[in-house]
Design an enzyme around this catalytic site. Structure first.
Site, PDB file in Angstrom:
ATOM      1  N   ASP A  40       0.828  -1.207   0.000  1.00 33.35           N
ATOM      2  CA  ASP A  40       0.000   0.000   0.000  1.00 33.35           C
ATOM      3  C   ASP A  40       0.867   1.263   0.000  1.00 33.35           C
ATOM      4  O   ASP A  40       1.802   1.379   0.802  1.00 33.35           O
ATOM      5  CB  ASP A  40      -0.915  -0.020   1.235  1.00 33.35           C
ATOM      6  CG  ASP A  40      -2.104   0.897   1.078  1.00 33.35           C
ATOM      7  OD1 ASP A  40      -1.931   2.027   0.601  1.00 33.35           O
ATOM      8  OD2 ASP A  40      -3.215   0.476   1.451  1.00 33.35           O
ATOM      9  N   THR A  76      -7.077   4.052  -1.249  1.00 34.91           N
ATOM     10  CA  THR A  76      -6.797   2.623  -1.125  1.00 34.91           C
ATOM     11  C   THR A  76      -7.891   1.710  -1.682  1.00 34.91           C
ATOM     12  O   THR A  76      -7.625   0.852  -2.527  1.00 34.91           O
ATOM     13  CB  THR A  76      -6.536   2.286   0.354  1.00 34.91           C
ATOM     14  OG1 THR A  76      -5.357   2.985   0.743  1.00 34.91           O
ATOM     15  CG2 THR A  76      -6.342   0.792   0.573  1.00 34.91           C
ATOM     16  N   ASN A  97     -12.953   5.929  -0.051  1.00 34.23           N
ATOM     17  CA  ASN A  97     -12.805   5.129   1.176  1.00 34.23           C
ATOM     18  C   ASN A  97     -13.977   5.372   2.120  1.00 34.23           C
ATOM     19  O   ASN A  97     -14.257   4.556   2.998  1.00 34.23           O
ATOM     20  CB  ASN A  97     -11.530   5.523   1.913  1.00 34.23           C
ATOM     21  CG  ASN A  97     -10.284   4.890   1.310  1.00 34.23           C
ATOM     22  OD1 ASN A  97     -10.376   3.972   0.498  1.00 34.23           O
ATOM     23  ND2 ASN A  97      -9.123   5.389   1.707  1.00 34.23           N
ATOM     24  N   TYR A 162      -9.719  -8.891   7.687  1.00 31.67           N
ATOM     25  CA  TYR A 162      -8.556  -8.019   7.798  1.00 31.67           C
ATOM     26  C   TYR A 162      -8.131  -7.788   9.247  1.00 31.67           C
ATOM     27  O   TYR A 162      -8.943  -7.439  10.097  1.00 31.67           O
ATOM     28  CB  TYR A 162      -8.822  -6.668   7.118  1.00 31.67           C
ATOM     29  CG  TYR A 162      -7.577  -5.825   7.130  1.00 31.67           C
ATOM     30  CD1 TYR A 162      -6.448  -6.247   6.441  1.00 31.67           C
ATOM     31  CD2 TYR A 162      -7.510  -4.648   7.850  1.00 31.67           C
ATOM     32  CE1 TYR A 162      -5.273  -5.500   6.466  1.00 31.67           C
ATOM     33  CE2 TYR A 162      -6.337  -3.892   7.888  1.00 31.67           C
ATOM     34  CZ  TYR A 162      -5.226  -4.335   7.188  1.00 31.67           C
ATOM     35  OH  TYR A 162      -4.074  -3.602   7.221  1.00 31.67           O
ATOM     36  N   ASP A 198       2.407   2.589   3.381  1.00 36.91           N
ATOM     37  CA  ASP A 198       1.377   3.640   3.442  1.00 36.91           C
ATOM     38  C   ASP A 198       1.365   4.287   4.826  1.00 36.91           C
ATOM     39  O   ASP A 198       1.351   5.509   4.952  1.00 36.91           O
ATOM     40  CB  ASP A 198       0.005   3.020   3.134  1.00 36.91           C
ATOM     41  CG  ASP A 198      -1.102   4.050   3.133  1.00 36.91           C
ATOM     42  OD1 ASP A 198      -1.133   4.873   2.200  1.00 36.91           O
ATOM     43  OD2 ASP A 198      -1.919   4.055   4.075  1.00 36.91           O
ATOM     44  N   HIS A 202       2.285   8.227   5.397  1.00 31.66           N
ATOM     45  CA  HIS A 202       1.362   9.203   5.988  1.00 31.66           C
ATOM     46  C   HIS A 202       2.015   9.903   7.176  1.00 31.66           C
ATOM     47  O   HIS A 202       1.957  11.113   7.316  1.00 31.66           O
ATOM     48  CB  HIS A 202       0.097   8.509   6.512  1.00 31.66           C
ATOM     49  CG  HIS A 202      -0.905   8.202   5.447  1.00 31.66           C
ATOM     50  ND1 HIS A 202      -1.528   9.172   4.713  1.00 31.66           N
ATOM     51  CD2 HIS A 202      -1.410   7.025   5.011  1.00 31.66           C
ATOM     52  CE1 HIS A 202      -2.375   8.603   3.867  1.00 31.66           C
ATOM     53  NE2 HIS A 202      -2.310   7.298   4.020  1.00 31.66           N
ATOM     54  N   ASP A 245      -1.252   0.548  -4.803  1.00 36.71           N
ATOM     55  CA  ASP A 245      -2.527   1.186  -5.164  1.00 36.71           C
ATOM     56  C   ASP A 245      -2.387   2.660  -5.531  1.00 36.71           C
ATOM     57  O   ASP A 245      -3.232   3.206  -6.238  1.00 36.71           O
ATOM     58  CB  ASP A 245      -3.536   1.013  -4.013  1.00 36.71           C
ATOM     59  CG  ASP A 245      -2.968   1.422  -2.655  1.00 36.71           C
ATOM     60  OD1 ASP A 245      -1.755   1.634  -2.523  1.00 36.71           O
ATOM     61  OD2 ASP A 245      -3.772   1.524  -1.707  1.00 36.71           O
ATOM     62  N   HIS A 352      -2.437  10.967  -0.037  1.00 32.17           N
ATOM     63  CA  HIS A 352      -2.738  10.574  -1.424  1.00 32.17           C
ATOM     64  C   HIS A 352      -4.229  10.722  -1.607  1.00 32.17           C
ATOM     65  O   HIS A 352      -4.953  10.934  -0.629  1.00 32.17           O
ATOM     66  CB  HIS A 352      -2.275   9.136  -1.673  1.00 32.17           C
ATOM     67  CG  HIS A 352      -2.826   8.171  -0.664  1.00 32.17           C
ATOM     68  ND1 HIS A 352      -4.025   7.520  -0.826  1.00 32.17           N
ATOM     69  CD2 HIS A 352      -2.360   7.794   0.564  1.00 32.17           C
ATOM     70  CE1 HIS A 352      -4.257   6.765   0.242  1.00 32.17           C
ATOM     71  NE2 HIS A 352      -3.266   6.919   1.107  1.00 32.17           N
TER      72      HIS A 352
END
Ligand code: AMP
Ligand code: ZN
Ligand code: ZN
Length: 414
Positions: A40, A76, A97, A162, A198, A202, A245, A352
């Site tokens: 990611d 994402t 998202n 997840y 990711d 961030h 992504d 992003h």
């Protein structure tokens, strides 16, 4: 009497053995497996930021695109679903998202434990694991957005809900375990997902040493997979497709567009904030639009149906009456949020979601294995074409999608 005993014992044995034969006939031998890996937020230029000996093994002996061009918004879930379905977000339904659906009258949001993510009704295009299962082959997923949902009546044969705390090494171990299965159980498609780059991008920004540390960790993880495949003597026999992504752009504390300086926040519902805002006015749409439209050169403001055609972001009921798109490095927020504790704890190094035309939003595409050319570097490709490519490699019939083989065929061996 004796015969009766024979009938009682032999006939059932015969039926069991017949049914085995029938099952073996129906069983479809797995094809050369694809391991589809997402890292990611792994920006296209991250390979050049540090030593990456394991990524280099894949790149030098496989195929690589200069970059993978994501779809808008460069977030994402919209992008992961595009990669596995070949559809633009307005055609697969995950247009952000965070979304509101006026027919369901429900909100969608991502993250560990999200209930809507697990609800198949939100997904309107066929992910490749469904195509695989429909074709009589098996898909197994060690995480991928929405791979834990039942979509169009199908789930991967094996999958996990997840859980971001599962160790990177354990994810690799699971993949190797699946490849150790005997033929009748072995998957033809495996997915793997890591949020690591990711998260660091961030928090610290794409150029920070901490983010470089995350690249090194991902390279180490890839090394574990390569090692495990080599130990089994199958490294050259599986197709590894490594993607991301989207990329990551630095954000700045002083590059913020405050909505409450321009409109009364009581006049709108803000479904999504930054860097792509989604507004449902509860007063006249024009009034809100007029106040926002020329309020900052760093903010593009569109009424529904008027976003540039190249973004493919006009036709879905989850796209709200007003869409805001911040320019690269800029954020959309409110004074209220900025003065709260949430902001103090929030991400502030990078983000992003911006226009995919910015190079900083581009991700990666690497292919290694029997399907891919050796040592080939090609032009940037759009992520909408990967679904068709995967179906071709797996020799299965793709569902309707927005992609084609035109730009990806160059990466494949004849
Ligand atoms: P983003 O907010 O666009 O940077 O998305 C990254 C985040 O998506 C990760 O940090 C996870 O919290 C979340 N995420 C990734 N995969 C899943 C999944 N399968 N289910 C729910 N949330 C996920
Ligand atoms: Zn992402
Ligand atoms: Zn992110």
């Amino acid at each position: 009497m004796k015969y009766n005993v024979l009938i009682i014992f032999i006939i059932p044995l015969f039926i069991i053995s017949c049914s085995r034969d029938i099952k073996d006939d129906v069983f479809k031998k797995p094809t050369t497996p694809i391991i589809l890996i997402s890292m990611d937020g792994f920006r296209w230029d991250y390979f050049d930021k540090t030593k990456t000996p394991n990524f280099d093994i894949l790149i030098n002996n496989g195929s690589k695109a200069e970059s993978l061009i994501p779809v808008f918004p460069t977030k994402t879930f919209p992008n992961h679903i595009t990669i596995v379905s070949g559809n633009y977000p307005q055609n697969h339904g995950i247009i952000a998202n965070r979304m509101y659906d006026p027919i369901f009258d429900e909100d969608y949001y991502i993250g560990q434990g999200s209930k809507p993510v697990l609800d198949g009704k939100w997904y309107e295009a066929e992910p490749v694991w469904v195509t695989v299962e429909k074709s009589g082959l098996k898909a197994m997923t060690m995480f991928w957005p929405a791979s834990d949902a039942k979509i169009m009546g199908y789930r991967p044969t094996e999958f996990f809900e997840y859980d971001g705390s599962v160790k990177h090494d354990d994810r690799i171990r699971q993949v190797l375990k699946w490849l150790d299965y005997p033929d009748h159980k072995r998957p033809s498609l495996i997915t793997l997902y890591f949020s690591h780059t990711d998260t660091y991008g961030h928090k610290y920004g794409p150029n920070a040493k901490e983010t470089i540390g995350a690249i090194v960790e991902m390279d180490r993880t890839m090394g574990l997979l390569i090692e495990g495949l080599k130990q089994r003597n199958i490294f050259e026999d599986v197709n590894i497709i490594l993607v991301s992504d989207h990329g990551m752009a630095e954000t700045h504390e002083d590059s913020v567009i405050f909505l409450d300086d321009r409109i009364n926040l009581d006049d709108v519902r803000v479904v999504d904030w930054t860097p792509v805002g989604s507004l449902i006015p509860n007063i006249n749409i024009e009034l809100v639009y007029d106040k926002l439209k020329n309020s900052s050169p760093m903010l593009d403001v569109y009424k529904k149906g008027e976003t540039p055609e190249r973004l493919y972001y006009n036709n879905h009921r989850r796209i709200q009456p007003i869409t805001l798109i911040a320019k690269e490095h800029w954020s959309i927020s409110s004074r209220e949020y900025y003065s709260s504790d949430d902001h103090a704890q929030g991400y502030n190094g990078g983000t992003h979601g911006y226009d995919p035309a910015y190079r900083s939003m581009h991700g990666i595409f690497v292919g290694h294995g029997p399907a891919f050319k050796n040592g080939y570097v090609g032009k940037s490709i759009s992520s909408i074409h990967l679904y068709e490519m995967m179906c071709k490699i797996l020799k299965i019939k793709p569902a309707t999608n927005d992609g084609s083989l035109d730009s990806t065929i160059i990466f494949l061996k004849k």
